[in-house]
Design an enzyme around this catalytic site. Structure first.
Site, mmCIF file in Angstrom:
data_model
loop_
_atom_site.group_PDB
_atom_site.id
_atom_site.type_symbol
_atom_site.label_atom_id
_atom_site.label_comp_id
_atom_site.label_asym_id
_atom_site.label_seq_id
_atom_site.Cartn_x
_atom_site.Cartn_y
_atom_site.Cartn_z
ATOM 1 N N ILE A 202 32.897 9.669 -11.804
ATOM 2 C CA ILE A 202 32.987 9.475 -13.255
ATOM 3 C C ILE A 202 31.566 9.354 -13.790
ATOM 4 O O ILE A 202 30.821 8.470 -13.356
ATOM 5 C CB ILE A 202 33.740 8.171 -13.614
ATOM 6 C CG1 ILE A 202 35.020 8.015 -12.792
ATOM 7 C CG2 ILE A 202 34.038 8.108 -15.114
ATOM 8 C CD1 ILE A 202 35.563 6.593 -12.809
ATOM 9 N N HIS A 203 31.194 10.237 -14.718
ATOM 10 C CA HIS A 203 29.833 10.086 -15.248
ATOM 11 C C HIS A 203 29.669 10.553 -16.695
ATOM 12 O O HIS A 203 28.706 10.190 -17.358
ATOM 13 C CB HIS A 203 28.825 10.847 -14.368
ATOM 14 C CG HIS A 203 28.737 12.306 -14.694
ATOM 15 N ND1 HIS A 203 29.664 13.227 -14.262
ATOM 16 C CD2 HIS A 203 27.846 13.006 -15.435
ATOM 17 C CE1 HIS A 203 29.347 14.417 -14.691
ATOM 18 N NE2 HIS A 203 28.240 14.329 -15.422
ATOM 19 N N ARG A 204 30.584 11.357 -17.215
ATOM 20 C CA ARG A 204 30.391 11.906 -18.557
ATOM 21 C C ARG A 204 30.474 10.813 -19.621
ATOM 22 O O ARG A 204 31.326 9.934 -19.559
ATOM 23 C CB ARG A 204 31.410 13.009 -18.841
ATOM 24 C CG ARG A 204 31.108 14.294 -18.108
ATOM 25 C CD ARG A 204 31.934 15.446 -18.649
ATOM 26 N NE ARG A 204 31.623 16.668 -17.934
ATOM 27 C CZ ARG A 204 30.658 17.515 -18.270
ATOM 28 N NH1 ARG A 204 29.911 17.263 -19.326
ATOM 29 N NH2 ARG A 204 30.445 18.608 -17.567
ATOM 30 N N ARG A 235 25.096 5.227 -15.014
ATOM 31 C CA ARG A 235 25.673 4.989 -16.335
ATOM 32 C C ARG A 235 27.054 4.342 -16.220
ATOM 33 O O ARG A 235 27.404 3.421 -16.959
ATOM 34 C CB ARG A 235 25.796 6.303 -17.116
ATOM 35 C CG ARG A 235 26.369 6.080 -18.530
ATOM 36 C CD ARG A 235 26.886 7.356 -19.164
ATOM 37 N NE ARG A 235 25.811 8.307 -19.375
ATOM 38 C CZ ARG A 235 25.819 9.561 -18.942
ATOM 39 N NH1 ARG A 235 26.869 9.989 -18.250
ATOM 40 N NH2 ARG A 235 24.821 10.362 -19.178
#
Length: 349
Positions: A202-204, A235
């Site tokens: 998960i990064h967006r 992030r």
């Protein structure tokens, strides 16, 4: 020919590992690393394990808002271009580093080459979509990875110097697949067995920066009966902490891993849950069912061929896909046949 290449983010390092070494056989290449990904696990390890030529310039821009990051990159890249006076500039993909390199090149009337051109999600709220569209419209040579990408460009009136060469990341997977088996011990380190876990990423910003979306994704993973391995993007870790979210015991979080370790985790998992464009493709290349945490994808071929399902941040859809989504459909050469780098280098000269 003197080529100046601009890279700055993890997917670009993977592509450059193949393209730069091939270009350098007959060309003089100068590499600028913008510093967009600066954490050792997101940057330094890639240069070391993938044998990417050491950058001639590291701009050390690091993190920041889009305007700050892109603006500072633009200023510093322009300065390097004035000094080096390259014959052309080469950029990859759709990051802020891509756009900054493209704008600097275009403003100075230096021919611009865009690798991975023509991708479209048709979601203009995505920074990546803005970056890729702007870059395509000022590029002089556009290397598209698929027929769909060529068609997307044609719809926007971009037809000159467009080449469907296939996907450079497919070249990378073919090249580094066996190397990963010999050079990494990640499966033993994490005590993992083949196809006994789900790999998640998960990064967006659309998922991490939105409390409700991130909460739904975290809860879906927590409520799954599967063992889940989750390399945590910096992030994502930041917002997990800020929102007071946490993972259950079935979700094992680990630090971001290098490319070779990621390939091993991908090729040995049962399924992949991700919001990454690159990981969607790698899942396809490695015959892994992919559950994509978005409402749309640039890689529509993976969905049309039945190897990818779009679930957004819908908790029930995520849980159902983890439990039931399977695929045994045959695949064709959507992304080329592993010779994209050769085609690119032959065209550039």
């Amino acid at each position: 020919m003197k080529i100046l290449t601009v890279i700055g983010a993890r997917p670009q390092f993977v592509k450059a590992s193949m393209v730069s070494n091939a270009l350098r056989k007959n060309n003089n290449e100068i590499i600028i690393h913008t510093g967009q990904h600066y954490d050792d696990n997101m940057s330094k390890v890639f240069f070391e394990e993938l044998d990417i030529p050491k950058p001639d310039y590291n701009l050390n821009i690091c993190s920041g808002n889009h305007g700050y990051q892109t603006g500072n990159m633009l200023i510093k890249i322009e300065s390097v271009l004035q000094k080096e006076k390259p014959d052309c500039v080469l950029v990859y993909g759709d990051t802020n580093s891509t756009l900054a390199g493209a704008l600097a090149s275009s403003k100075m009337l230096i021919p611009l080459i865009h690798i991975e051109a023509g991708l479209r999600s048709y979601n203009m709220t995505m920074p990546e979509e803005q970056n890729r569209i702007l870059t395509d419209h000022i590029s002089n040579i556009l290397f598209a990875p698929t027929k769909t990408a060529v068609s997307n460009l044609s719809k926007e009136g971009i037809v000159k110097n467009v080449y469907n060469v296939g996907d450079v990341m497919y070249d990378s997977i073919l090249h580094f697949n066996k190397i990963a088996e010999k050079k990494t011990n990640i499966m033993n380190i994490l005590n993992l067995n083949k196809e006994e876990y789900i790999l998640a990423t998960i990064h967006r910003a659309e998922n991490t920066n939105d409390f409700n979306r991130l909460k739904n994704i975290v809860e879906a993973l927590n409520e799954s009966e599967e063992k889940i391995i989750l390399p945590l993007h910096p992030r994502t870790q930041k917002y997990i902490s800020e929102y007071g979210l946490s993972f259950e015991k079935n979700v094992q979080t680990i630090q971001s891993v290098g490319y070779l370790e990621m390939v091993m985790l991908e090729k040995n998992c049962k399924k992949i849950v991700t919001d990454s464009g690159g990981v969607q493709k790698e899942a396809f290349f490695l015959d892994k069912p992919c559950i994509t945490l978005r409402e749309e994808t640039e890689w529509i071929e993976t969905v049309e061929n039945g190897w990818n399902i779009l679930v957004g941040a819908d908790k029930l859809k995520i849980k159902d896909a983890i439990l039931q989504f399977k695929c045994n459909e045959p695949k064709n050469g959507y992304f080329g046949f592993g010779d994209a780098v050769k085609k690119i280098v032959d065209i550039i000269g």
